[in-house]
Design an enzyme around this catalytic site. Structure first.
Site, mmCIF file in Angstrom:
data_model
loop_
_atom_site.group_PDB
_atom_site.id
_atom_site.type_symbol
_atom_site.label_atom_id
_atom_site.label_comp_id
_atom_site.label_asym_id
_atom_site.label_seq_id
_atom_site.Cartn_x
_atom_site.Cartn_y
_atom_site.Cartn_z
ATOM 1 N N GLY A 1 0.825 -1.217 0.000
ATOM 2 C CA GLY A 1 0.000 0.000 0.000
ATOM 3 C C GLY A 1 0.846 1.248 0.000
ATOM 4 O O GLY A 1 2.019 1.217 -0.363
ATOM 5 N N ASN A 2 0.238 2.340 0.394
ATOM 6 C CA ASN A 2 0.962 3.614 0.445
ATOM 7 C C ASN A 2 0.392 4.472 1.573
ATOM 8 O O ASN A 2 -0.549 4.059 2.260
ATOM 9 C CB ASN A 2 0.880 4.339 -0.911
ATOM 10 C CG ASN A 2 -0.561 4.565 -1.320
ATOM 11 O OD1 ASN A 2 -1.280 5.323 -0.696
ATOM 12 N ND2 ASN A 2 -0.997 3.867 -2.365
ATOM 13 N N ARG A 3 0.947 5.663 1.736
ATOM 14 C CA ARG A 3 0.621 6.484 2.911
ATOM 15 C C ARG A 3 -0.491 7.499 2.669
ATOM 16 O O ARG A 3 -0.636 8.459 3.411
ATOM 17 C CB ARG A 3 1.896 7.186 3.399
ATOM 18 C CG ARG A 3 2.929 6.193 3.934
ATOM 19 C CD ARG A 3 4.150 6.889 4.482
ATOM 20 N NE ARG A 3 4.913 7.570 3.454
ATOM 21 C CZ ARG A 3 5.026 8.891 3.347
ATOM 22 N NH1 ARG A 3 4.437 9.678 4.201
ATOM 23 N NH2 ARG A 3 5.734 9.424 2.374
#
Ligand code: PMT
Length: 477
Positions: free
Chosen positions: A240-242
């Site tokens: 995923g990512n932030r």
């Protein structure tokens, strides 16, 4: 008594007060700034002095008030030039329609406009006036001009005004003004204020407190994607990512305030979506793809505007384990690229218009870059969108998780526009301003009131196609 700590500890602020009935609130604003640790000096217009005089402010700030553009300080310096050079931020609250006009045109007839012209520090402006005055195109144009200067506008709130009438013009809650000042000085506005209460004004939530003068998206259907997708490795882990969802939610919030029907396609997020959105959860790129496909059937797109602010994972595990993978023996992940959802959606829109007619919606992408935005023009072209909003996510205050963003708006028929560091809501407002102009230029019927499944084909003349694509009127059938 001043606090020793606070979000504005030792910061030097000039508080500019102009001649609105809300001038009396400036006294409490001064106290709130001081409670946050700021050293405040006051500048006033002559009409502000008519409303509240100088004595209270001089007593509380411990400094003379500068209300005369020609006055000299004790050290021989001109007051407004000294203020311009000695402070770290200027806050104009309340700002009248007259003052906004003077400032927009650089007319230095009072110490506040003069100090703003002479300074290079951040300026925060909190307008307050009658609702009709605020919504007048002249005032709106002046506010827009101040935004172009990079000034932070703290929008007035809707409520009962001095006239007894209700409208948008009431000075923003003082806590919002303090928070904005903390933000422009690089602080964290979400950290706890030293004094969280204001006896003067209240605001329940940002979405409820903002009602723009223009409901220029009334009847339109705006689809926004927000947050990050999470591509599962096994039942407990993901790639995923932030992304927090803040940028997309700001777009959704402003579109709602402008009267649009808003569908939010929401990935992983850390802030709550605006209450009035239709929310479709989409945890993975595949789920987001399905949601976008449902909105772009062969009969034609079911929206007027699509803003893809989501951070769609570019890669996902080629296989997903049904059970939790043990840590023994390490792990080698094989990743595959996800489909480009925005490019695919643009293609589906074009295909449906070729076959069924109808007007092309406005398509907007965001681009997360690091170090340079040089890839943005190619992304704009490749994705077939009207606007690409590029942010350098490695810049301080920009990109993932922040409340602010610094963006450049690329469009297919104009020069790139560099915006200063702004709150995400301000970025959203400026982006939607441009989308509204583009929508108006394209004309055509709105989809906002059309129930799902009932979008009639060929309801409006075909819209202009993006550069490099066949105009819909010339398309194959
Ligand atoms: O959510 P926040 O914490 O507020 O952070 C905001 C943000 C940094 C996520 C936002 O401002 C932003 O930049 N969003 C786009 C992130 C991104 O995916 O950039 P990109 O350059 O990889 O993609 C360009 C565009 O294509 C984006 O509109 C993206 O949604 C879309 N895309 C990307 C990959 C993919 N497989 N399909 C897509 O549709």
């Amino acid at each position: 008594m001043r606090e020793s700590g606070g979000r504005l500890k030792n910061r030097r602020i000039a508080l500019g007060i102009t001649g609105s009935i809300a001038a009396y609130k400036a006294v409490e604003l001064l106290r709130l700034f001081q409670n946050e640790g700021a050293d405040v000096r006051c500048l006033m217009t002559t009409s502000a002095v008519e409303f509240i005089g100088t004595l209270t402010l001089e007593t509380l700030s411990g400094r003379p008030v500068d209300s005369d553009v020609l006055s000299l300080q004790g050290d021989g310096r001109i007051g407004h030039i000294a203020a311009a050079h000695d402070v770290e931020a200027i806050v104009v609250a309340p700002a009248t329609a007259h003052w906004l006009g003077a400032m927009a045109h650089g007319l230095a007839g009072d110490p506040i406009t003069a100090a703003c012209l002479a300074t290079s520090v951040p300026v925060v402006v909190a307008p307050a006036m009658d609702g009709g005055m605020f919504s007048h195109p002249a005032t709106q144009a002046n506010v827009a001009r101040l935004r172009e200067f990079g000034y932070r506008i703290v929008e007035p709130e809707t409520g009962v005004l001095a006239s007894g009438m209700t409208g948008q013009g009431r000075l923003a809650s003082l806590n919002r003004i303090v928070d904005a000042t903390v933000e422009v000085l690089g602080g964290d506005a979400s950290s706890a204020p030293i004094v969280a209460t204001s006896t003067v004004a209240t605001s329940t939530s940002p979405a409820e407190s903002r009602t723009p003068a223009r409901r220029d998206l009334a009847g339109r259907h705006v689809v926004v994607t927000a947050g990050g997708t999470a591509e599962p490795i096994d039942p407990v882990r993901f790639v995923g990512n932030r992304s927090s969802g803040k940028m997309g939610m700001a777009v959704a919030e402003d579109a709602l305030a402008r009267g649009a029907t808003v569908t939010l396609i929401l990935g992983n997020h850390s802030v709550e979506p605006p209450a009035l959105c239709n929310v479709t959860r989409a945890e993975t790129a595949a789920e987001m793809q399905a949601a976008l496909r449902a909105l772009t059937p062969p009969e034609g797109p079911r929206f007027d505007v699509l803003v893809m602010a989501a951070a769609v994972a570019d890669f996902r595990p080629r296989t997903t384990s049904a059970t939790k993978i043990g840590r023994e023996g390490g792990m080698t992940l094989e990743l595959e690229a996800t489909p480009d959802l925005l490019a695919e959606t643009a293609e589906r829109v074009r295909d449906s218009i070729r076959t069924a007619g109808g007007r092309r919606p406005i398509l907007v992408g965001f681009a997360a870059e690091t170090g340079s935005l040089e890839r943005a023009p190619e992304k704009l072209r490749a994705k077939g969108v009207d606007f690409l909003v590029a942010n350098d996510v490695a810049e301080p205050g920009s990109g993932f998780g922040t409340d602010t963003n610094k963006v450049t708006i690329f469009s297919r028929d104009a020069e790139p526009e560099d915006l200063p560091l702004l709150s995400k809501l301000e970025v959203a407002e400026l982006l939607l301003d441009r989308i509204v102009v583009r929508l108006a230029a394209a004309g055509g019927a709105a989809k906002g009131e059309v129930p799902a499944g009932e979008v009639p084909a060929g309801e409006a003349p075909a819209g202009e196609a993006p550069a490099g694509e066949a105009p819909a009127g010339e398309a194959k059938r």
